[in-house]
Design a protein around this motif. Structure first.
Motif, mmCIF file in Angstrom:
data_model
loop_
_atom_site.group_PDB
_atom_site.id
_atom_site.type_symbol
_atom_site.label_atom_id
_atom_site.label_comp_id
_atom_site.label_asym_id
_atom_site.label_seq_id
_atom_site.Cartn_x
_atom_site.Cartn_y
_atom_site.Cartn_z
ATOM 1 N N ASN A 91 0.828 -1.209 0.000
ATOM 2 C CA ASN A 91 0.000 0.000 0.000
ATOM 3 C C ASN A 91 0.856 1.251 0.000
ATOM 4 O O ASN A 91 0.581 2.205 -0.749
ATOM 5 C CB ASN A 91 -0.920 -0.030 1.220
ATOM 6 N N LEU A 92 1.900 1.251 0.807
ATOM 7 C CA LEU A 92 2.787 2.413 0.849
ATOM 8 C C LEU A 92 3.530 2.572 -0.461
ATOM 9 O O LEU A 92 3.729 3.704 -0.954
ATOM 10 C CB LEU A 92 3.757 2.273 2.025
ATOM 11 N N GLY A 93 3.977 1.455 -1.048
ATOM 12 C CA GLY A 93 4.661 1.554 -2.338
ATOM 13 C C GLY A 93 3.771 2.136 -3.417
ATOM 14 O O GLY A 93 4.209 2.946 -4.244
ATOM 15 N N TRP A 94 2.495 1.687 -3.402
ATOM 16 C CA TRP A 94 1.562 2.238 -4.378
ATOM 17 C C TRP A 94 1.331 3.723 -4.135
ATOM 18 O O TRP A 94 1.235 4.521 -5.078
ATOM 19 C CB TRP A 94 0.254 1.458 -4.290
ATOM 20 N N LEU A 95 1.278 4.123 -2.867
ATOM 21 C CA LEU A 95 1.136 5.542 -2.537
ATOM 22 C C LEU A 95 2.317 6.338 -3.059
ATOM 23 O O LEU A 95 2.155 7.426 -3.640
ATOM 24 C CB LEU A 95 1.002 5.710 -1.017
ATOM 25 N N VAL A 96 3.535 5.801 -2.876
ATOM 26 C CA VAL A 96 4.731 6.514 -3.338
ATOM 27 C C VAL A 96 4.711 6.643 -4.860
ATOM 28 O O VAL A 96 5.040 7.697 -5.421
ATOM 29 C CB VAL A 96 6.000 5.791 -2.852
ATOM 30 N N GLU A 97 4.310 5.570 -5.553
ATOM 31 C CA GLU A 97 4.261 5.632 -7.014
ATOM 32 C C GLU A 97 3.249 6.663 -7.490
ATOM 33 O O GLU A 97 3.522 7.445 -8.419
ATOM 34 C CB GLU A 97 3.902 4.255 -7.573
ATOM 35 N N ARG A 98 2.087 6.678 -6.873
ATOM 36 C CA ARG A 98 1.069 7.657 -7.267
ATOM 37 C C ARG A 98 1.532 9.077 -6.975
ATOM 38 O O ARG A 98 1.341 9.982 -7.791
ATOM 39 C CB ARG A 98 -0.239 7.372 -6.522
ATOM 40 N N CYS A 99 2.161 9.277 -5.834
ATOM 41 C CA CYS A 99 2.676 10.620 -5.501
ATOM 42 C C CYS A 99 3.765 11.034 -6.480
ATOM 43 O O CYS A 99 3.840 12.200 -6.894
ATOM 44 C CB CYS A 99 3.203 10.643 -4.066
ATOM 45 N N GLN A 100 4.620 10.094 -6.843
ATOM 46 C CA GLN A 100 5.688 10.396 -7.790
ATOM 47 C C GLN A 100 5.100 10.767 -9.156
ATOM 48 O O GLN A 100 5.571 11.694 -9.828
ATOM 49 C CB GLN A 100 6.619 9.192 -7.931
ATOM 50 N N TRP A 101 4.061 10.043 -9.548
ATOM 51 C CA TRP A 101 3.419 10.339 -10.828
ATOM 52 C C TRP A 101 2.792 11.732 -10.818
ATOM 53 O O TRP A 101 2.932 12.505 -11.772
ATOM 54 C CB TRP A 101 2.355 9.282 -11.094
ATOM 55 N N VAL A 102 2.113 12.063 -9.748
ATOM 56 C CA VAL A 102 1.526 13.400 -9.636
ATOM 57 C C VAL A 102 2.613 14.466 -9.620
ATOM 58 O O VAL A 102 2.505 15.519 -10.268
ATOM 59 C CB VAL A 102 0.648 13.496 -8.374
#
Length: 640
Positions: free
Chosen positions: A415-426
């Motif tokens: 879940n945290l990894g997915w959060l980091v990826e989404r934040c990085q994309w934004v």
């Protein structure tokens, strides 16, 4: 009007000028020559310089002009009382003849092997002496014995009229040809005065009036000799009509009626009355007055016209320069300011839109991450329910605890990894919309690197699992539970069998008590297992909820930090771009101010020069005998 002008230099190509003792016309002429040089018109300066030299010479060069058979040559012969110019209906002058004073009669022909029939007063000096009585024949046709063409003839005779400095120039007849008229005007420009012959047999023609008008622009000292009055009884009407035509054409010329035939007859007989009737005394007096008053009358009018024309040309050139926009290397300032305003408006819209998109994206990220974590924890919770629906927590708690910790840790990490990826994309989208000017910036200069690299360890959020109360069901508890259950069985079946005469304690009642006791032990054991399973499920659920809350808090905190960092990045880049746009606007305004100052300085300088030319033109107008209030020609108006 002849005061020194600060605009013009006091010394030029014409030499040092003594402005105190110089006549006014010479001052105006020298100032005009200096102005021509200052305005980069050496052609005008050269022409005025040559005219300056002729005006300072003591001779008065009088050009005798006229159409065909108008009595030019007869007029010169009558003036000097000598047949030096060819006359006759079948003879035509083909080259100019210069008649001047000499102590003894002499004549020469000036030839040029490479020249044709040119109407010039000076040329290549290849002189050939000829008898004076041969001159008229040589200039009235091609010289068969000369090598080349006759450019002009020069005659010197001892005459009192010529001794005063008068130089007479007989010219070929003027034809209505543009090239011929141009050569005639060039010859008139080199003369001090013009005597234009027109026979009294007819009034001035349109061609003659046009020619006189053009001659007056280069040589204003004009005398119209109305010839052959002896042949026309009503010549006075022609003279009156000619004066009206000259006035209408604005030609400043004096008309003198003459008769060369009467002049020659008077000379032969010494008759002063016939001489006076011929009109030549008036013509001679006019010419002599111009010789003696060359510096006082002839030169001022000549300079006034010549300088007026030159100044008009200079003013026209200057007004063309004034009307021509100043070409600078700076771009269009108004366009720059408009572009800057559009860029600023676009930056505001872009910043507002980017902030809105950022807020929406981060809200979506938080919602999606929370839903993902909730889904993962619910799947774990369902697995816990399945496990504890059958298993005894007391028997497998240790292995269960390890599995639950690993499952929660894995869920938190994913879940945290997915959060980091989404934040990085934004973050990448936001940073791409406001790129940095540092093209070679290192990779770790990304504003999200430090924040995302410092995310919390999911293991810390999982924590330790609390152990629920799992009471054991010992042997003593089982015996006590069995006795409690068997009591009811013994009593109930003992009473039933007592009706049959059996004692209360009998094998049937004992068997029933044993069955009831076993059932009670089994029910108690099952109940205790259910309670342990419920306690284990409740403990696991609380632990999962705690992990969900902890991870959710970490995710929301990270999302808010990401949003703050990106918001600050957007604000910083927007402020930087706004500063640059403002700076470009300031530079554009400074450029506009500098360009306006340069244009104003240029306008003031050119206007001052134009005022000087206007003043010089007024001085020339006064010399030409015109009123100062005469409107300036085109190009001398001061107003734009």
């Amino acid at each position: 009007m002849d005061r020194p002008s600060p605009y013009f230099a006091r010394k030029g190509a014409h030499g040092t000028l003594d402005r105190v003792n110089a006549p006014p016309w010479l001052t105006v002429l020298d100032d005009t020559i200096t102005a021509c040089n200052a305005h980069r018109r050496p052609d005008l300066a050269h022409r005025l310089q040559r005219r300056r030299g002729r005006l300072l010479a003591p001779q008065l060069r009088v050009l005798v002009l006229g159409m065909l058979n108008q009595g030019k040559s007869q007029l010169i012969n009558a003036l000097v009382n000598a047949p030096i110019c060819a006359v006759g209906d079948d003879l035509t002058t083909t080259a100019p003849t210069v008649v001047q004073h000499a102590e003894s009669p002499s004549a020469s022909l000036v030839t040029d092997p490479g020249a044709g029939d040119r109407r010039v007063l000076s040329g290549p000096a290849e002189r050939v002496a000829v008898p004076i009585d041969e001159v008229s024949r040589q200039v009235s046709r091609r010289a068969g014995g000369q090598d080349g063409h006759v450019v002009r003839a020069e005659i010197g005779i001892p005459r009192k009229l010529l001794a005063t400095g008068l130089v007479l120039i007989d010219t070929p007849p003027v034809r209505e040809d543009p090239a011929e008229i141009s050569r005639t005007l060039a010859a008139a420009e080199q003369a001090d005065a013009v005597v234009f012959t027109s026979a009294a047999t007819a009034e001035l023609s349109a061609a003659e009036l046009a020619l006189l008008g053009r001659i007056s622009t280069v040589c204003p000292n004009i005398v119209v000799a109305l010839t052959k009055i002896d042949l026309v009884p009503r010549w006075r009407r022609v003279a009156e009509r000619n004066m009206a035509l000259l006035t209408d054409a604005r030609v400043p010329a004096r008309q003198i009626p003459i008769s060369a035939a009467l002049r020659m007859v008077a000379a032969q007989h010494g008759d002063t009355a016939i001489n006076a009737e011929s009109g030549f005394p008036d013509l001679i007096a006019s010419l002599q007055r111009q010789v003696t008053a060359k510096s006082a009358e002839v030169a001022p009018r000549t300079v006034g016209v010549a300088c007026g024309q030159a100044v008009t040309l200079l003013a026209a050139d200057l007004r063309t320069v004034i009307a021509t926009p100043l070409v600078t290397r700076t771009p269009d300032v108004e366009a720059q300011l408009a572009d800057a305003q559009r860029a600023m408006d676009e930056l505001r819209r872009r910043t507002s839109r980017c902030q809105t998109v950022l807020a929406d994206q981060m809200a979506d990220v938080v919602s999606d991450v929370e839903h993902d974590l909730r889904d993962r924890t619910r799947r774990i919770l369902r697995e816990v329910d399945k496990v504890f629906d059958d298993a005894d927590p007391r028997a497998m708690w240790d292995s269960f605890e390890d599995w639950l910790r690993e499952s929660l840790t894995e869920a938190a990490e994913v879940n945290l990894g997915w959060l980091v990826e989404r934040c990085q994309w934004v973050a990448d989208r936001v940073i791409a919309s406001f790129p940095s000017d540092q093209e070679d910036a290192p990779a770790d200069a990304h504003p999200m690197n430090a924040l995302l690299a410092g995310t919390a360890d999911p293991v810390d959020a999982v924590g330790e699992l609390d152990v629920p109360r799992l009471d054991p069901f010992g042997a003593g508890q089982k015996v006590f539970t069995g006795l409690r259950g068997s009591y009811g069985g013994v009593l109930m079946f003992g009473l039933m069998t007592s009706l049959a005469g059996l004692p209360l304690i009998n094998p049937i009642s004992l068997g029933a008590g044993a069955a009831f006791g076993g059932k009670t032990i089994k029910d108690e054991s099952d109940a205790r297992l259910k309670r342990r399973q419920a306690a284990a499920k409740a403990t696991a659920q609380r632990h999962i909820d705690d992990v969900f809350l902890a991870c959710g808090k970490e995710s929301k905190d990270l999302s808010r930090q990401v949003q703050r960092v990106l918001r600050d990045h957007i604000t910083e880049r927007a402020e930087d771009l706004a500063g640059r746009i403002t700076e470009s606007s300031r530079v554009a305004r400074q450029t506009a101010v500098a360009a306006a100052a340069e244009r104003e300085q240029r306008r003031q300088t050119l206007t001052a020069q134009l005022r000087e030319l206007v003043e010089l033109h007024h001085r020339a107008v006064v010399l030409a005998g015109q009123r100062v209030a005469t409107p300036e020609p085109a190009g001398l108006e001061l107003s734009a």
